[in-house]
Design an enzyme around this catalytic site. Structure first.
Site, short mmCIF file in Angstrom:
data_model
loop_
_atom_site.label_atom_id
_atom_site.label_comp_id
_atom_site.label_asym_id
_atom_site.label_seq_id
_atom_site.Cartn_x
_atom_site.Cartn_y
_atom_site.Cartn_z
CG ASP A 11 6.18 2.74 15.22
OD1 ASP A 11 4.96 2.61 15.51
OD2 ASP A 11 6.66 3.83 14.85
CB CYS A 68 3.89 3.76 12.47
SG CYS A 68 3.51 4.70 10.98
CB THR A 70 1.17 9.20 10.82
OG1 THR A 70 2.41 8.66 10.33
CG2 THR A 70 1.43 10.29 11.84
CG HIS A 101 -8.85 1.15 -9.97
ND1 HIS A 101 -9.26 2.38 -10.44
CD2 HIS A 101 -9.89 0.30 -10.20
CE1 HIS A 101 -10.49 2.29 -10.94
NE2 HIS A 101 -10.90 1.03 -10.80
NE ARG A 135 -9.55 1.29 -16.69
CZ ARG A 135 -10.60 0.90 -15.98
NH1 ARG A 135 -11.12 -0.30 -16.17
NH2 ARG A 135 -11.13 1.69 -15.07
CG HIS A 136 -7.00 -1.22 -13.07
ND1 HIS A 136 -6.92 0.15 -13.17
CD2 HIS A 136 -8.33 -1.52 -13.10
CE1 HIS A 136 -8.13 0.66 -13.24
NE2 HIS A 136 -9.01 -0.33 -13.21
C1 RB5 Z 1 6.78 7.53 16.32
O1 RB5 Z 1 6.70 8.57 17.25
C2 RB5 Z 1 6.16 7.98 15.01
O2 RB5 Z 1 6.96 8.92 14.40
C3 RB5 Z 1 5.93 6.80 14.11
O3 RB5 Z 1 5.08 5.89 14.75
C4 RB5 Z 1 5.27 7.05 12.78
O4 RB5 Z 1 4.09 7.79 12.94
C5 RB5 Z 1 6.11 7.55 11.71
O5 RB5 Z 1 5.66 7.78 10.58
#
Ligand code: RB5
Length: 145
Positions: A11, A68, A70, A101, A135-136
């Protein structure tokens, strides 16, 4: 040696890191197929997670990368698709184990969490670690039952 193309998307929050990753992959002769987004305008990460997840589930690509802010939204969104095992590792150990795994097929990264060098190190471990099977394997199969 990695002999497959990789589906990639982000994104707006992962746009810059995606471009760095595409450049890095090209430098090691891996082709990244870019499913967007193609600019920094605000957009919705589930749209892009879906594009890559569907391309993998349909068998067009074996592995994908989603970026993205995070890495978390992309991870949650991609894991809604049966057959997707998306992981957002914060370190090389987790990246390695997610392959060895869990046979993870989608790597998610957070541009606001990881610096470029750190992201590339995690990416390299994830790219170069084989699934151990054994096993995995049965546990992976149980995920989609
Ligand atoms: C966008 O601001 C942010 O929320 C998105 O990139 C992401 O981190 C969502 O999990």
């Amino acid at each position: 040696m990695i002999d497959f193309d990789i589906a990639i998307a982000s994104d707006h929050g992962g746009y810059d890191l995606k471009n760095e990753i595409i450049k890095y992959l090209a430098s090691i002769n891996i082709r990244a197929i870019d499913f967007g987004t193609y600019d920094k305008n605000s957009c919705d990460y589930p749209v892009y997670a879906k594009k890559v997840a569907e391309a993998i589930v349909n068998g067009e690509y074996a592995r994908g990368i989603l970026i993205c802010g995070t890495g978390i939204g992309m991870q949650i969104a991609a894991n809604r698709f049966k057959g997707i095992r998306a992981v957002c590792p914060q370190n090389c150990y987790s990246a390695r184990m997610s392959r060895a795994h869990n046979d993870s097929n989608v790597l998610t990264l957070g541009q606001r969490v990881l610096g470029v060098d750190n992201a590339i190190e995690i990416l390299n471990v994830w790219l170069n670690t084989e699934f151990e099977g054994g096993r995995h394997k049965k546990r992976i199969e149980m995920l989609d039952e």
